[in-house]
Design an enzyme around this catalytic site. Sequence first.
Site, PDB file in Angstrom:
ATOM      1  N   GLU A 135      -9.826  -9.672  -7.774  1.00 31.13           N
ATOM      2  CA  GLU A 135      -9.132  -8.860  -7.512  1.00 31.13           C
ATOM      3  C   GLU A 135      -7.623  -8.989  -8.605  1.00 31.13           C
ATOM      4  O   GLU A 135      -7.162  -8.251  -9.449  1.00 31.13           O
ATOM      5  CB  GLU A 135      -8.148  -8.557  -6.056  1.00 31.13           C
TER       6      GLU A 135
ATOM      7  N   HIS B 226      -1.991  -5.242   1.505  1.00 32.15           N
ATOM      8  CA  HIS B 226      -3.488  -5.940   1.021  1.00 32.15           C
ATOM      9  C   HIS B 226      -3.358  -7.485   0.331  1.00 32.15           C
ATOM     10  O   HIS B 226      -2.654  -7.860   0.231  1.00 32.15           O
ATOM     11  CB  HIS B 226      -4.394  -5.752   0.178  1.00 32.15           C
TER      12      HIS B 226
ATOM     13  N   ASN C  87      -1.973   0.063   7.632  1.00 33.66           N
ATOM     14  CA  ASN C  87      -1.259  -1.245   7.703  1.00 33.66           C
ATOM     15  C   ASN C  87      -0.398  -2.057   6.479  1.00 33.66           C
ATOM     16  O   ASN C  87      -0.072  -2.694   6.274  1.00 33.66           O
ATOM     17  CB  ASN C  87      -2.328  -2.088   8.460  1.00 33.66           C
TER      18      ASN C  87
ATOM     19  N   TYR D  64     -12.071  -1.669  -3.294  1.00 32.74           N
ATOM     20  CA  TYR D  64     -13.014  -2.387  -1.480  1.00 32.74           C
ATOM     21  C   TYR D  64     -14.622  -1.849  -1.261  1.00 32.74           C
ATOM     22  O   TYR D  64     -14.619  -1.412  -1.107  1.00 32.74           O
ATOM     23  CB  TYR D  64     -12.899  -0.394  -0.724  1.00 32.74           C
TER      24      TYR D  64
ATOM     25  N   LYS E 153       0.613  -1.019  -0.202  1.00 29.98           N
ATOM     26  CA  LYS E 153       0.226   0.330   0.011  1.00 29.98           C
ATOM     27  C   LYS E 153       0.875   0.938   0.234  1.00 29.98           C
ATOM     28  O   LYS E 153       1.948   1.202   0.188  1.00 29.98           O
ATOM     29  CB  LYS E 153      -0.867   0.050   1.015  1.00 29.98           C
TER      30      LYS E 153
HETATM   31  P1  DAT Z   1      -7.488  -6.811   5.054  1.00 31.71           P
HETATM   32  O1  DAT Z   1      -7.036  -5.400   4.995  1.00 31.71           O
HETATM   33  O2  DAT Z   1      -6.835  -7.416   6.695  1.00 31.71           O
HETATM   34  O3  DAT Z   1      -7.920  -7.767   4.850  1.00 31.71           O
HETATM   35  P2  DAT Z   1     -10.652  -5.265   5.653  1.00 31.71           P
HETATM   36  O4  DAT Z   1     -10.408  -6.005   4.117  1.00 31.71           O
HETATM   37  O5  DAT Z   1     -11.350  -5.767   7.318  1.00 31.71           O
HETATM   38  O6  DAT Z   1      -8.931  -5.746   6.364  1.00 31.71           O
HETATM   39  O7  DAT Z   1     -10.448  -3.757   5.987  1.00 31.71           O
HETATM   40  C1  DAT Z   1      -9.536  -3.394   4.167  1.00 31.71           C
HETATM   41  C2  DAT Z   1      -8.785  -1.720   5.196  1.00 31.71           C
HETATM   42  O8  DAT Z   1      -9.735  -1.149   5.293  1.00 31.71           O
HETATM   43  C3  DAT Z   1      -7.595  -2.487   6.156  1.00 31.71           C
HETATM   44  O9  DAT Z   1      -6.360  -3.185   5.396  1.00 31.71           O
HETATM   45  C4  DAT Z   1      -7.272  -1.618   6.829  1.00 31.71           C
HETATM   46  C5  DAT Z   1      -8.206  -1.053   6.311  1.00 31.71           C
HETATM   47  N1  DAT Z   1      -9.824  -0.447   7.553  1.00 31.71           N
HETATM   48  C6  DAT Z   1     -10.399  -1.812   8.731  1.00 31.71           C
HETATM   49  N2  DAT Z   1     -11.298  -1.768   9.345  1.00 31.71           N
HETATM   50  C7  DAT Z   1     -10.426  -0.483  10.567  1.00 31.71           C
HETATM   51  C8  DAT Z   1     -11.100  -0.003  10.906  1.00 31.71           C
HETATM   52  N3  DAT Z   1     -11.819  -0.341  11.720  1.00 31.71           N
HETATM   53  N4  DAT Z   1     -10.897   1.543  10.745  1.00 31.71           N
HETATM   54  C9  DAT Z   1      -9.882   1.828   9.452  1.00 31.71           C
HETATM   55  N5  DAT Z   1      -9.413   1.303   8.627  1.00 31.71           N
HETATM   56  C10 DAT Z   1     -10.203   0.436   8.631  1.00 31.71           C
HETATM   57 MG    MG Z   2      -9.701  -7.409   3.472  1.00 35.10          MG
END
Ligand code: DAT
Ligand code: MG
Length: 149
Positions: free
Chosen positions: A126, A115, A112, A49, A9
């Site tokens: 994707e 992805h 973080n 997303y 990212k």
């Molecule tokens: P991942 O990236 O572990 O698959 P996800 O698909 O649930 O996680 O969410 C996509 C991204 O969105 C994640 O990497 C960071 C952001 N995100 C998720 N939950 C969040 C939150 N509660 N606050 C801020 N950013 C968040």
């Molecule tokens: Mg995800």
Amino acid sequence: MERTLVLVKPDGVQRGLIGEIIGRFERRGLKLVGLKMLQMTEQLARRHYAVHEGKAFYPGLIQYITSAPVVAMVWEGPKAIENVRKMMGATRPEEAAPGTIRSDLALATSRNLVHGSDSPETAAFEIGLFFNENELIEWSRELDDWLLE
Ligand code: DAT
Ligand code: MG
């Protein structure tokens, strides 16, 4: 063999962690079959997303993922999806297991670093968002005899 989409990212690119992140997957033995750097458009970010549309963090997520270039990759290997997800660690860095990318290198859920696709269906979708079929390279690796069953 299973394939998964991985993104370094914008924070990973800005922090100079592209090599560190690629190196972990490479050392694990996964095989790189697609690689590109790109600036994600808002349209691509919204498609990537789409499952998160409507959530409180969604606008910030779109802003962040389009704020600087990303590195998109396709990694191939046995259980590639699960293996990559485990190496990434939990979404929230404070919950990520030690030794994972997010635990070792990140502090914030919204920054973080990586992805990774979370299911075979998501991976196929994707990979198709980021790569044309002719951008995915099938190549043989001598080392596979020492890595794979
Ligand atoms: P991942 O990236 O572990 O698959 P996800 O698909 O649930 O996680 O969410 C996509 C991204 O969105 C994640 O990497 C960071 C952001 N995100 C998720 N939950 C969040 C939150 N509660 N606050 C801020 N950013 C968040
Ligand atoms: Mg995800």
